[in-house]
Design an enzyme around this catalytic site. Structure first.
Site, PDB file in Angstrom:
ATOM      1  N   GLU A  34      35.844  45.693  29.972  1.00  0.00           N
ATOM      2  CA  GLU A  34      37.087  44.954  29.737  1.00  0.00           C
ATOM      3  C   GLU A  34      38.028  45.712  28.801  1.00  0.00           C
ATOM      4  O   GLU A  34      38.984  45.152  28.280  1.00  0.00           O
ATOM      5  CB  GLU A  34      36.762  43.566  29.147  1.00  0.00           C
ATOM      6  CG  GLU A  34      35.914  42.707  30.083  1.00  0.00           C
ATOM      7  CD  GLU A  34      35.700  41.279  29.587  1.00  0.00           C
ATOM      8  OE1 GLU A  34      36.082  40.962  28.449  1.00  0.00           O
ATOM      9  OE2 GLU A  34      35.128  40.479  30.362  1.00  0.00           O
TER      10      GLU A  34
ATOM     11  N   GLY B 155      31.517  32.931  19.879  1.00  0.00           N
ATOM     12  CA  GLY B 155      30.283  32.147  19.740  1.00  0.00           C
ATOM     13  C   GLY B 155      30.488  30.645  19.726  1.00  0.00           C
ATOM     14  O   GLY B 155      29.556  29.902  19.431  1.00  0.00           O
TER      15      GLY B 155
ATOM     16  N   ASN C 164      38.374  27.512  21.317  1.00  0.00           N
ATOM     17  CA  ASN C 164      38.007  26.121  21.590  1.00  0.00           C
ATOM     18  C   ASN C 164      37.100  25.542  20.509  1.00  0.00           C
ATOM     19  O   ASN C 164      36.587  26.248  19.654  1.00  0.00           O
ATOM     20  CB  ASN C 164      37.285  26.038  22.933  1.00  0.00           C
ATOM     21  CG  ASN C 164      36.072  26.948  23.003  1.00  0.00           C
ATOM     22  OD1 ASN C 164      36.204  28.143  23.241  1.00  0.00           O
ATOM     23  ND2 ASN C 164      34.888  26.402  22.764  1.00  0.00           N
TER      24      ASN C 164
ATOM     25  N   ASP D 248      37.567  23.416  26.564  1.00  0.00           N
ATOM     26  CA  ASP D 248      37.463  24.867  26.349  1.00  0.00           C
ATOM     27  C   ASP D 248      38.806  25.555  26.593  1.00  0.00           C
ATOM     28  O   ASP D 248      38.862  26.680  27.072  1.00  0.00           O
ATOM     29  CB  ASP D 248      36.367  25.484  27.251  1.00  0.00           C
ATOM     30  CG  ASP D 248      36.087  26.948  26.918  1.00  0.00           C
ATOM     31  OD1 ASP D 248      36.458  27.394  25.814  1.00  0.00           O
ATOM     32  OD2 ASP D 248      35.512  27.643  27.768  1.00  0.00           O
TER      33      ASP D 248
ATOM     34  N   LYS E 220      44.712  29.282  28.257  1.00  0.00           N
ATOM     35  CA  LYS E 220      43.906  28.707  29.338  1.00  0.00           C
ATOM     36  C   LYS E 220      44.471  27.400  29.880  1.00  0.00           C
ATOM     37  O   LYS E 220      44.298  27.082  31.046  1.00  0.00           O
ATOM     38  CB  LYS E 220      42.487  28.431  28.815  1.00  0.00           C
ATOM     39  CG  LYS E 220      41.549  29.624  28.798  1.00  0.00           C
ATOM     40  CD  LYS E 220      40.163  29.096  28.442  1.00  0.00           C
ATOM     41  CE  LYS E 220      39.146  30.196  28.267  1.00  0.00           C
ATOM     42  NZ  LYS E 220      37.840  29.611  27.872  1.00  0.00           N
TER      43      LYS E 220
ATOM     44  N   ASN F 108      42.930  33.904  31.505  1.00  0.00           N
ATOM     45  CA  ASN F 108      41.904  34.149  30.497  1.00  0.00           C
ATOM     46  C   ASN F 108      42.254  35.387  29.658  1.00  0.00           C
ATOM     47  O   ASN F 108      43.414  35.564  29.303  1.00  0.00           O
ATOM     48  CB  ASN F 108      40.526  34.216  31.170  1.00  0.00           C
ATOM     49  CG  ASN F 108      39.403  33.855  30.225  1.00  0.00           C
ATOM     50  OD1 ASN F 108      39.302  34.409  29.139  1.00  0.00           O
ATOM     51  ND2 ASN F 108      38.566  32.909  30.600  1.00  0.00           N
ATOM     52  N   TRP F 109      41.275  36.246  29.372  1.00  0.00           N
ATOM     53  CA  TRP F 109      41.499  37.361  28.440  1.00  0.00           C
ATOM     54  C   TRP F 109      42.307  38.496  29.054  1.00  0.00           C
ATOM     55  O   TRP F 109      42.778  39.382  28.315  1.00  0.00           O
ATOM     56  CB  TRP F 109      40.158  37.911  27.950  1.00  0.00           C
ATOM     57  CG  TRP F 109      39.334  38.453  29.072  1.00  0.00           C
ATOM     58  CD1 TRP F 109      38.398  37.762  29.796  1.00  0.00           C
ATOM     59  CD2 TRP F 109      39.416  39.752  29.665  1.00  0.00           C
ATOM     60  NE1 TRP F 109      37.899  38.561  30.791  1.00  0.00           N
ATOM     61  CE2 TRP F 109      38.506  39.787  30.742  1.00  0.00           C
ATOM     62  CE3 TRP F 109      40.176  40.895  29.400  1.00  0.00           C
ATOM     63  CZ2 TRP F 109      38.334  40.913  31.552  1.00  0.00           C
ATOM     64  CZ3 TRP F 109      40.006  42.016  30.213  1.00  0.00           C
ATOM     65  CH2 TRP F 109      39.087  42.012  31.268  1.00  0.00           C
TER      66      TRP F 109
ATOM     67  N   CYS G  55      19.845  28.026  32.647  1.00  0.00           N
ATOM     68  CA  CYS G  55      19.799  29.339  33.314  1.00  0.00           C
ATOM     69  C   CYS G  55      21.122  29.720  33.965  1.00  0.00           C
ATOM     70  O   CYS G  55      21.439  30.894  34.101  1.00  0.00           O
ATOM     71  CB  CYS G  55      18.703  29.351  34.384  1.00  0.00           C
ATOM     72  SG  CYS G  55      17.160  28.575  33.879  1.00  0.00           S
TER      73      CYS G  55
ATOM     74  N   HIS H  37      22.577  33.255  35.129  1.00  0.00           N
ATOM     75  CA  HIS H  37      22.076  33.577  36.473  1.00  0.00           C
ATOM     76  C   HIS H  37      22.899  32.918  37.580  1.00  0.00           C
ATOM     77  O   HIS H  37      22.580  33.086  38.760  1.00  0.00           O
ATOM     78  CB  HIS H  37      20.601  33.185  36.592  1.00  0.00           C
ATOM     79  CG  HIS H  37      19.690  34.049  35.768  1.00  0.00           C
ATOM     80  ND1 HIS H  37      19.259  35.282  36.192  1.00  0.00           N
ATOM     81  CD2 HIS H  37      19.172  33.873  34.529  1.00  0.00           C
ATOM     82  CE1 HIS H  37      18.490  35.824  35.247  1.00  0.00           C
ATOM     83  NE2 HIS H  37      18.434  34.995  34.228  1.00  0.00           N
TER      84      HIS H  37
HETATM   85 CA    CA Z   1      35.179  29.250  25.063  1.00  0.00          CA
END
Ligand code: CA
Length: 711
Positions: free
Chosen positions: A91, A203, A281, A326, A353, A413-414, A632, A636
């Site tokens: 990125e 985080g 967020n 978020d 967002k 987004n970013w 998961c 995944h």
């Molecule tokens: Ca977030």
């Protein structure tokens, strides 16, 4: 909403028609030299570096170079490429300083390359503990380094800030900016603020409290720290500001961390000595968990202006009061001087967002305008008098049926935007991803302080339906496109064809060009005025990062760091399943008449051998699906549709099934990032997950048999 969409579509059609006319006008006015370039066949480009993350102090990502322009861009060819050493998401915005390209790959590794030839000058590996993978939301990505005073400064995934000697990559100083025992990570690029370097962290999906810290560039000594949300009142507030902010919170938010991480965008105006930080967020997303009595929850999802010298608060604007979806305000912020109402205003622009495009006066924080650039089911408009969104009645209904747009992935987004002063347009990589939020259904998810992904919603609300044509359906539902947005009129002037989410970051140039990568393995050049695609090349992988351009010895280059991964491949992995996007992490550099060639794409055919049979009962499989989605799916993929970054569990070998408990609960694969879930999943639940995996594996095997693909 339907009415608004229809009006919007009509407006878009009109815009497309007008765009060609607009393009002609533009060529006749602002871009005359570019037209004249045709006859002189590419004059030498003035030497030009890319020293700051967003190129200029306003982070406009607009280059004045025009050797490559809308008349000759079709002659753009590969000059050289460099294979990065890892195969995770890329990125990074590279920097080019004094003939060297500084680019980061995954795991915060730094590569210094000869910007003319691609020859490696030095390489730095911060040796990040792979177990930190489980402390982050969205892959061990990195968005780039900062450069100042002969130092290259990188934030590492495990929370360090490291200053390297630009000449040879030797470590000058290194500081730990976070508590390693908590779930902090760094993926963002540091920013230079006079004689200091500033870094945030991530985080908020895992229960932390956000802040940014400034360090002296010379020594690494901490200069100041600004917390974005209040901590536990019992510990005493760091400032009166935090005390005031705490009045907008309720309950025991500190137990949840609170969130508000500054994981990406920051921009510094040296004239005003104001550093603008984009705050993330809440932690957890669900406000009912974090702050049960409501409240605005300052300074979540806000643009906050701080004094660069001291870190003191100056003003803030909150885009999403009482954040619960978020809807970070961490997205790219651009500074520009725009004429509004006959006055030249110093503005800051953001397309966060939540789907609204904001224009603020950056000296005072006054909201000048805000309009939706995407479908926004949560709010109809922003009241310019109060600066607050007008929420829809169902905005906070989280019953697993109420469809929300944008999703937690955002309408943007970013991926960096760009602002082209010639066209007056902001180019925004946008996404259309619907989601349904579901209140938590078990007690464990209502408890704070667990240190793993817990956003206060049940992931089952987002589980994919069990239908055979799911990939084709997703192709229609999950989309992305590049929007050319007029920040004065607050409307789109043109938009690209609809593709897969998300298109990559953007670069615009005075050559009347906009460059953007796509999720369909293409790097493209658009006519900045009209949106016409003028050039396209196959980059063999997704190009998510924003390209840059620079010139050495009169030759203009276009550079892009490519490689698929990040949040798009893990959390939203379902979206890309079957799209066959390999990760070939590389730096690609182009110039006019470049003749280099990429090697052929290595074969990726996977063979699904007949999986062991399902032995669990139906209720066990159902439990397995619930547990899979909860624990998961973030890595995944929903329903095991991964983006290729993490193993598709349906392809798990017998050996994996044999030591399932040791992997899932015991954490024997921690060294490669698969930590143990002993605290959250008991033995029976782990086995239930395995049964669900077997069910899906057998289902896929049968489908492949039927299609004659299996061997
Ligand atoms: Ca977030």
């Amino acid at each position: 909403m339907t009415d608004r969409c229809n009006r919007r579509q009509q407006r878009m059609r009109l815009c497309t028609m007008l765009a060609s006319l607009f393009g002609l006008l533009l060529l006749l006015t602002t871009n005359q030299t570019a037209v004249a370039d045709e006859s002189t066949a590419s004059p030498p480009a003035p030497d030009s570096e890319w020293r700051l993350h967003g190129l200029d102090v306003g982070e406009q990502r607009h280059s004045k170079l025009r050797q490559i322009n809308s008349d000759n861009v079709r002659k753009l060819g590969l000059a050289w490429y460099f294979d990065l050493y890892t195969r995770r998401g890329v990125e990074a915005t590279p920097l080019m300083v004094d003939g060297t390209l500084y680019v980061t790959g995954s795991w915060s590794m730094v590569y210094a390359l000869d910007a003319r030839t691609g020859e490696l000058r030095w390489f730095y590996n911060p040796e990040v503990d792979r177990a930190f993978l489980a402390k982050g939301c969205c892959d061990a990505v990195n968005r780039g380094v900062a450069y100042a005073d002969g130092k290259v400064i990188v934030g590492t995934y495990d929370g360090r800030l490291v200053a390297l000697q630009a000449s040879d990559g030797k470590v000058v100083w290194e500081v730990q900016t976070t508590d390693r025992n908590q779930s902090y990570t760094i993926t963002g690029a540091p920013r230079i603020v006079a004689d200091k370097v500033v870094i945030g962290n991530g985080g908020a999906e895992l229960g932390v409290r956000g802040y940014v810290t400034a360090y002296a560039i010379a020594t690494g000594k901490q200069a100041w720290r600004f917390y974005t949300v209040p901590g536990n009142p019992k510990d005493g507030f760091e400032s009166d500001l935090m005390k005031t902010a705490a009045e907008t919170w309720s309950g025991q938010w500190w137990e949840w961390g609170g969130g508000g991480t500054v994981w990406d965008s920051m921009v510094y105006d040296p004239q005003l000595d104001l550093l603008y930080i984009g705050v993330g967020n809440g932690s957890p997303w669900n406000q009912k968990m974090r702050s049960p009595e409501g409240g605005d929850n300052l300074f979540l999802t806000s643009i906050v202006a701080l004094r660069g010298k001291t870190g003191e608060y100056v003003w803030h604007y909150q885009t999403t009061p009482g954040e619960t979806w978020d809807f970070t305000a961490t997205q790219h912020m651009i500074l520009a001087d725009l004429e509004i109402g006959g006055q030249l205003r110093k503005v800051i622009m953001q397309a966060p967002k939540n789907g609204f495009f904001y224009v603020l006066d950056r000296t005072s924080g006054e909201l000048l305008s805000a309009e939706p650039f995407a479908v926004t089911t949560w709010a109809t408009a922003v009241d310019l008098k109060t600066g607050r969104p007008i929420e829809t009645p169902n905005a906070r209904v989280f019953d697993g049926k109420n469809v929300s747009l944008p999703s937690n992935a955002g309408a943007h987004n970013w991926q960096p935007m760009s602002y082209h002063p010639g066209t007056g347009l902001v180019y925004i990589p946008t996404m259309h991803i619907p989601i349904t939020f579901l209140e938590p259904t078990r007690d464990l998810d209502r408890k704070p302080g667990q240190g793993y992904w817990n956003v206060g919603f049940d992931r089952m609300g987002n589980a994919l339906p069990d239908v055979p044509n799911i990939n084709a359906l997703m192709d229609q539902v999950y989309t992305g496109k590049l929007l050319a947005w007029d920040p004065l009129q607050q409307e789109a002037k043109w938009e690209s064809e609809t593709g897969r989410p998300s298109g990559g970051g953007v670069l615009s140039t005075a050559g009347n060009l906009v460059f953007q990568g796509s999720a369909e393995t293409e790097l493209r050049a658009f006519n900045a005025a009209t949106g016409e695609v003028l050039w396209s090349t196959d980059v063999q992988t997704a190009a998510m990062a924003a390209p840059i351009t620079y010139a050495i010895d009169g030759v203009q280059y276009l550079a892009a760091a490519v490689g698929f991964g990040g949040g798009a491949a893990s959390e939203a992995g379902a979206i890309v399943h079957g799209w066959n996007v390999p990760n070939l992490s590389r730096v690609l550099v182009y110039k006019l008449d470049g003749k280099a060639k990429l090697p052929p794409v290595p074969p990726r055919e996977r063979v699904l051998k007949k999986p062991p049979p399902v032995t669990g009962r139906e209720d066990a499989i159902a439990l397995g699906k619930v547990m899979y989605q909860r624990h998961c799916s973030y890595c995944h993929g929903d329903g095991m549709r991964t983006g290729g970054l993490t193993p598709d569990l349906r392809y798990s070998a017998t050996a994996v099934h044999d030591i399932w408990q040791e992997i899932v609960r015991g954490g024997v694969l921690s060294p490669v990032g698969m930590v143990g879930f002993e605290r959250f999943i008991d033995e029976g639940e782990a086995e239930a997950i395995r049964q669900y995996v077997l069910l899906e594996a057998n289902r896929l095997y049968e489908q492949q048999q039927a299609a004659g693909q299996a061997r």
